[in-house]
Design a protein around this motif. Structure first.
Motif, PDB file in Angstrom:
ATOM      1  N   ASP A  41      -0.273  63.615  28.885  1.00 11.03           N
ATOM      2  CA  ASP A  41       0.786  63.197  27.969  1.00 11.03           C
ATOM      3  C   ASP A  41       0.261  62.088  27.063  1.00 11.03           C
ATOM      4  N   GLN A  91       1.124  57.009  23.340  1.00 14.05           N
ATOM      5  CA  GLN A  91       0.033  56.357  24.068  1.00 14.05           C
ATOM      6  C   GLN A  91      -1.144  56.096  23.121  1.00 14.05           C
ATOM      7  N   VAL A 119      -6.751  56.760  28.767  1.00 14.03           N
ATOM      8  CA  VAL A 119      -5.441  56.711  28.122  1.00 14.03           C
ATOM      9  C   VAL A 119      -4.766  55.403  28.515  1.00 14.03           C
ATOM     10  N   GLN A 173      -1.482  53.457  28.694  1.00 15.88           N
ATOM     11  CA  GLN A 173      -0.052  53.753  28.709  1.00 15.88           C
ATOM     12  C   GLN A 173       0.765  52.460  28.671  1.00 15.88           C
TER      13      GLN A 173
END
Length: 249
Positions: free
Chosen positions: A38, A42, A210, A212
């Motif tokens: 996802d 982000q 990533v 977040q």
């Protein structure tokens, strides 16, 4: 800054991938590696090394001495440093060896920085937005960086796209109501440091991470000038001025 912002939880998740080789399609590699991740809202950190490999920014070691290559790649060559390191300013960074890397090179090549890191970040941002149908999304190209008077390396942003990299805190009150006069928050380098910490430095094979939950202002236009200072305007210019010509008024 609100209490909600102060207490916001931020995390960085490394993405393990296959080994990326020089000349491969970076976008195809990223889409495959990030399938099921996802990314909406982000920030994706990408080691600048694989961007350089995708752009064939390599030089065979047998063709040139490293010192000559450093002088060629550096925007400003400063001086030889300790431990056979040359000190330079390159792509807006005070960085050893013009950012040239020899580690994790499969073909005995020097790996250079991307020719235009911000343009590269923009292209990656565009490609991943299209591929995954993203609206709010940011990209950082990272590198490792050594800080004066500190042992070891930390992460730094070579370039980025899709969000504001610097937040002004000027006129924000401190705990006692006094308004800050000069303070700016270097958002992008702070996020890069988080990402590089989990990506690793050796054989982890995690060139992506990533981030977040970062409180960033997403934007479709990124201006490198919000982050990068000329040496003459930098706080540490007195240490550099004997190597750099002053600007002409």
């Amino acid at each position: 800054m609100s209490k909600q912002q102060q207490h916001r939880t931020i995390s960085a998740t490394p993405i393990k991938t296959s080994i990326f080789h020089s000349g491969e399609s970076l976008l195809d590699f990223l889409v495959q590696s990030l399938h099921g991740v996802d990314l909406e809202g982000q920030v994706l950190a990408i080691t600048s090394k694989i961007v350089s490999l995708a752009e064939n920014r390599t030089v065979a070691k047998c063709t040139i001495s490293k010192k000559d290559l450093i002088k060629k790649e550096a925007d400003i060559y400063l001086t030889p440093g300790q431990y056979d390191i040359e000190l330079t300013i390159t792509k807006g960074l005070l960085i050893p060896s013009a950012g040239i890397d020899e580690s994790n090179s499969a073909n005995q090549c020097y790996i250079l920085y991307p020719e235009d890191p911000f343009a590269s970040a923009h292209l990656i941002w565009q490609g991943l937005r299209r591929a995954f149908g993203l609206k709010n999304f940011g990209v950082i190209l990272t590198d490792s960086h050594s800080m004066p008077l500190r042992r070891g390396v930390t992460g730094i942003a070579l370039a980025y796209w899709g969000f504001n990299g610097v937040e002004s805190l000027v006129d924000t009150p401190d705990l006692f109501g006094t308004k800050l006069k000069f303070t700016h928050l270097d958002v992008v380098d702070s996020l890069a440091a988080m990402a590089v910490l989990v990506m690793g430095e050796a054989n982890e094979s995690c060139p992506l991470a990533v981030v977040q939950g970062a409180k960033v202002t997403f934007s479709e236009v990124t201006d490198a000038n919000e982050l990068i200072l000329s040496p003459q305007k930098d706080l540490y210019y007195p240490l550099l001025q004997k190597f750099i010509e002053p600007t002409k008024e």
